[in-house]
Write a protein that holds these residues in place. Structure first.
Motif, PDB file in Angstrom:
ATOM      1  N   ALA A  25      45.528  32.232  52.306  1.00  0.00           N
ATOM      2  CA  ALA A  25      45.017  33.453  51.696  1.00  0.00           C
ATOM      3  C   ALA A  25      43.585  33.362  51.198  1.00  0.00           C
ATOM      4  N   THR A  26      42.947  32.227  51.418  1.00  0.00           N
ATOM      5  CA  THR A  26      41.562  32.084  50.974  1.00  0.00           C
ATOM      6  C   THR A  26      40.799  31.225  51.966  1.00  0.00           C
ATOM      7  N   PHE A  27      39.482  31.299  51.932  1.00  0.00           N
ATOM      8  CA  PHE A  27      38.648  30.555  52.866  1.00  0.00           C
ATOM      9  C   PHE A  27      38.967  29.070  52.822  1.00  0.00           C
ATOM     10  N   ARG A  28      39.253  28.496  53.986  1.00  0.00           N
ATOM     11  CA  ARG A  28      39.539  27.073  54.163  1.00  0.00           C
ATOM     12  C   ARG A  28      40.845  26.631  53.516  1.00  0.00           C
ATOM     13  N   GLY A  29      41.717  27.611  53.191  1.00  0.00           N
ATOM     14  CA  GLY A  29      43.102  27.291  52.878  1.00  0.00           C
ATOM     15  C   GLY A  29      43.465  27.047  51.435  1.00  0.00           C
ATOM     16  N   ASP A  30      42.498  26.638  50.596  1.00  0.00           N
ATOM     17  CA  ASP A  30      42.820  26.386  49.193  1.00  0.00           C
ATOM     18  C   ASP A  30      41.559  26.547  48.350  1.00  0.00           C
ATOM     19  N   LEU A  31      41.725  26.510  47.026  1.00  0.00           N
ATOM     20  CA  LEU A  31      40.590  26.710  46.124  1.00  0.00           C
ATOM     21  C   LEU A  31      39.539  25.618  46.259  1.00  0.00           C
ATOM     22  N   GLN A  32      39.988  24.423  46.657  1.00  0.00           N
ATOM     23  CA  GLN A  32      39.058  23.293  46.791  1.00  0.00           C
ATOM     24  C   GLN A  32      38.351  23.286  48.152  1.00  0.00           C
ATOM     25  N   HIS A  33      38.782  24.189  49.051  1.00  0.00           N
ATOM     26  CA  HIS A  33      38.185  24.314  50.386  1.00  0.00           C
ATOM     27  C   HIS A  33      38.260  23.012  51.184  1.00  0.00           C
ATOM     28  N   TRP A 159      19.663  32.328  62.482  1.00  0.00           N
ATOM     29  CA  TRP A 159      20.793  31.391  62.440  1.00  0.00           C
ATOM     30  C   TRP A 159      21.591  31.506  61.142  1.00  0.00           C
ATOM     31  N   ASP A 160      21.276  32.493  60.337  1.00  0.00           N
ATOM     32  CA  ASP A 160      22.005  32.737  59.083  1.00  0.00           C
ATOM     33  C   ASP A 160      23.070  33.791  59.371  1.00  0.00           C
ATOM     34  N   PHE A 161      24.298  33.339  59.596  1.00  0.00           N
ATOM     35  CA  PHE A 161      25.338  34.232  60.122  1.00  0.00           C
ATOM     36  C   PHE A 161      26.308  34.779  59.074  1.00  0.00           C
ATOM     37  N   TYR A 162      26.413  34.130  57.928  1.00  0.00           N
ATOM     38  CA  TYR A 162      27.506  34.433  57.010  1.00  0.00           C
ATOM     39  C   TYR A 162      27.019  35.032  55.696  1.00  0.00           C
ATOM     40  N   LEU A 163      27.928  35.707  55.013  1.00  0.00           N
ATOM     41  CA  LEU A 163      27.800  35.994  53.586  1.00  0.00           C
ATOM     42  C   LEU A 163      28.814  35.134  52.850  1.00  0.00           C
ATOM     43  N   SER A 164      28.621  34.980  51.562  1.00  0.00           N
ATOM     44  CA  SER A 164      29.538  34.184  50.745  1.00  0.00           C
ATOM     45  C   SER A 164      30.936  34.785  50.767  1.00  0.00           C
ATOM     46  N   SER A 165      31.924  33.912  50.799  1.00  0.00           N
ATOM     47  CA  SER A 165      33.320  34.348  50.783  1.00  0.00           C
ATOM     48  C   SER A 165      33.904  34.160  49.385  1.00  0.00           C
ATOM     49  N   PRO A 166      34.580  35.173  48.856  1.00  0.00           N
ATOM     50  CA  PRO A 166      35.066  35.101  47.473  1.00  0.00           C
ATOM     51  C   PRO A 166      36.212  34.110  47.292  1.00  0.00           C
ATOM     52  N   THR A 167      36.312  33.613  46.081  1.00  0.00           N
ATOM     53  CA  THR A 167      37.403  32.741  45.652  1.00  0.00           C
ATOM     54  C   THR A 167      38.021  33.347  44.395  1.00  0.00           C
ATOM     55  N   VAL A 168      39.338  33.394  44.328  1.00  0.00           N
ATOM     56  CA  VAL A 168      40.035  33.995  43.187  1.00  0.00           C
ATOM     57  C   VAL A 168      40.744  32.904  42.397  1.00  0.00           C
ATOM     58  N   TRP A 169      40.456  32.872  41.083  1.00  0.00           N
ATOM     59  CA  TRP A 169      41.066  31.859  40.215  1.00  0.00           C
ATOM     60  C   TRP A 169      41.105  32.366  38.784  1.00  0.00           C
ATOM     61  N   ASN A 170      42.236  32.180  38.143  1.00  0.00           N
ATOM     62  CA  ASN A 170      42.377  32.450  36.713  1.00  0.00           C
ATOM     63  C   ASN A 170      41.942  33.864  36.336  1.00  0.00           C
ATOM     64  N   GLY A 171      42.347  34.835  37.157  1.00  0.00           N
ATOM     65  CA  GLY A 171      42.065  36.232  36.840  1.00  0.00           C
ATOM     66  C   GLY A 171      40.664  36.700  37.149  1.00  0.00           C
ATOM     67  N   ALA A 172      39.891  35.871  37.873  1.00  0.00           N
ATOM     68  CA  ALA A 172      38.509  36.246  38.212  1.00  0.00           C
ATOM     69  C   ALA A 172      38.267  36.019  39.692  1.00  0.00           C
ATOM     70  N   PRO A 206      32.143  29.545  46.997  1.00  0.00           N
ATOM     71  CA  PRO A 206      32.491  28.671  45.878  1.00  0.00           C
ATOM     72  C   PRO A 206      33.838  27.978  46.051  1.00  0.00           C
ATOM     73  N   ALA A 207      33.835  26.679  45.769  1.00  0.00           N
ATOM     74  CA  ALA A 207      35.075  25.909  45.643  1.00  0.00           C
ATOM     75  C   ALA A 207      35.316  25.661  44.159  1.00  0.00           C
ATOM     76  N   ILE A 208      36.580  25.652  43.763  1.00  0.00           N
ATOM     77  CA  ILE A 208      36.916  25.458  42.344  1.00  0.00           C
ATOM     78  C   ILE A 208      37.912  24.320  42.216  1.00  0.00           C
ATOM     79  N   ALA A 209      37.610  23.389  41.322  1.00  0.00           N
ATOM     80  CA  ALA A 209      38.492  22.265  41.041  1.00  0.00           C
ATOM     81  C   ALA A 209      38.361  21.888  39.571  1.00  0.00           C
ATOM     82  N   ASP A 210      39.479  21.767  38.891  1.00  0.00           N
ATOM     83  CA  ASP A 210      39.504  21.356  37.479  1.00  0.00           C
ATOM     84  C   ASP A 210      38.606  22.224  36.606  1.00  0.00           C
ATOM     85  N   GLY A 211      38.620  23.526  36.872  1.00  0.00           N
ATOM     86  CA  GLY A 211      37.863  24.457  36.043  1.00  0.00           C
ATOM     87  C   GLY A 211      36.375  24.493  36.306  1.00  0.00           C
TER      88      GLY A 211
END
Length: 438
Positions: A25-33, A159-172, A206-211
């Motif tokens: 459900a998120t880019f690269r499968g988990d919050l840590q990517h 060669w700049d193909f992407y925009l940032s992909s959102p990450t959802v964690w802790n209500g944000a 963004p990747a998120i790990a340990d806050g």
């Protein structure tokens, strides 16, 4: 009667858990990517289960949740597609390019659009819950870019193909923007919680790990921010190229595994950084080749691809020393995915290769429709690009570079990172198709 109710409840719970395990459900499968999927995958290719055609290029990576695949296209639409049949459930029209990978959480799908809005849609219906406007989405731009002429002209990077992909964690919901900011919004309302200003375009995710939130910027820095407050913990500087801006900037997204941040840069290095301190553990030289994809990290190894020449490197995750290399022919921009002992890699030539990590060889290769139709005219026997064919002018002029990239796209280029869910692999292509392989 109580026993029957208990058994039924257990069955429902078990089914839900199994279903959830198949979601990506998120880019690269988990919050840590990490790029690692708890799925069977396709170690042996049976063929195409289905393909869904859009009116543009499918550049972003699909998200899979609740038996639905969510993906955008440069045709100005964002799609919800049945994961089993490949039929459209709904589409949402923005009339802008959709190249951000989506995140799905609590029945809401989030994605960033080139119309400068971060959208939150009802995942079941496609109706807008809310939208948030950034200060503007655009390509990275610089003068004398890639040594191209005219020297004094500011050029959007082809060669700049992407925009940032959102990450959802802790209500944000967290994402980067071309306006140079990193944003944290309330996931329910879209209200701004905080924003952090970097020095240039942010297309890293963004990747998120340990806050802690980890993200790169085109200003050359990798940032570690407190995910709750947005306060900076540390920043790590990569290489510079002030004249041509060719070997400069972080286009890829970080992966965080076991207290280490792994990421690549256009400065021609792959890095491993201590997540707590921001201190470098190792860096790996690609001898001038960009690392624009995000690393897969698993089993003591880190895997990533390079631009020119296209090479897939497998390195020791602790030391950065090479374990094995495989040529990819054309450049690798899409991040790889790993499920069990199979690594899935898409390249610019429209080929998706499944690499058996036990034998360190290709288990199978799938060609997109675009590759079947056009790759032979633009690639050599070894799969490398015929630059004399693709680049029509010997003069390093900006317009010729733009035309060359679009010519390469006719090969059904895979910029979309493969997603493994159950016994299927989903990915998009510049030929306009979203593919489901089994």
């Amino acid at each position: 009667m109580k026993q029957m109710i208990f058994c039924a409840s257990a069955f429902i719970l078990c089914s839900a858990l199994l279903s959830g395990a198949q979601d990506a459900a998120t880019f690269r499968g988990d919050l840590q990517h990490s790029g690692v999927y708890a799925a069977t995958g396709v170690p042996v290719l049976s063929g195409i289960k289905w393909k869904f055609h859009t009116g543009g290029r499918v550049i972003g990576s699909p998200a899979v949740a609740n038996s639905t695949v969510f993906v955008g296209s440069t045709d100005g639409n964002f799609y919800a597609i049945d994961a089993e049949s490949g039929t459209e459930k709904w589409k949402f029209t923005t009339k802008a390019w959709e190249v951000s990978s989506a995140a799905v959480a609590s029945g809401v799908v989030y994605f960033l659009s080139y119309d400068s809005y971060l959208y939150a849609l009802d995942a079941a219906t496609g109706q807008v819950r809310w939208k948030f406007k950034t200060e503007g989405e655009r390509h990275y731009a610089a003068t004398h870019l890639h040594y191209l002429q005219p020297v004094s002209e500011s050029m959007p990077d082809p060669w700049d193909f992407y925009l940032s992909s959102p990450t959802v964690w802790n209500g944000a919901v967290y994402f980067g923007s071309s306006d140079g900011n990193i944003y944290a919004l309330d996931a329910l309302s879209g209200a701004l919680r905080w924003k952090f200003k970097t020095g240039d375009v942010v297309h890293s995710s963004p990747a998120i790990a340990d806050g802690t939130l980890f993200i790169g910027s085109w200003d050359r820095f990798l940032y570690a921010l407190d995910a709750t407050s947005g306060k900076e913990k540390w920043r790590f500087k990569t290489g510079d190229d002030p004249d041509a801006h060719n070997h400069l900037g972080i286009q890829s997204s970080p992966a965080v595994v076991d207290g280490v941040v792994y990421f690549g840069s256009r400065d021609s290095y792959a890095y491993a950084i201590d997540a707590s301190t921001g201190q470098q553990i190792w860096k790996f030289s690609t001898d001038g080749s960009w690392v624009n994809n995000s690393m897969v990290v698993h089993g003591g190894r880190a895997y990533f691809g390079t631009s020119i020449p296209g090479i897939m490197h497998a390195v020791d995750a602790k030391t950065g020393k090479v374990v094995f290399d495989l040529p990819t022919g054309t450049p690798v921009f899409a991040s790889m995915a790993l499920a069990r002992d199979t690594l899935y890699l898409g390249n610019f030539g429209g080929k998706l290769t499944a690499i058996d990590l036990k034998t360190q060889k290709a288990a199978w290769v799938f060609e997109t429709d675009g590759a079947k139709q056009n790759a032979a005219s633009m690639t050599n026997a070894d799969g490398t690009i015929k630059f004399e064919t693709v680049f029509s002018s010997p003069t390093p002029y900006y317009d010729d570079m733009v035309l060359a990239v679009h010519k390469l796209f006719t090969m059904g280029t895979i910029l979309s990172s493969p997603v493994v869910s159950g016994s299927n692999v989903y990915f998009g292509s510049t030929d306009g198709n979203l593919y489901c392989l089994q």
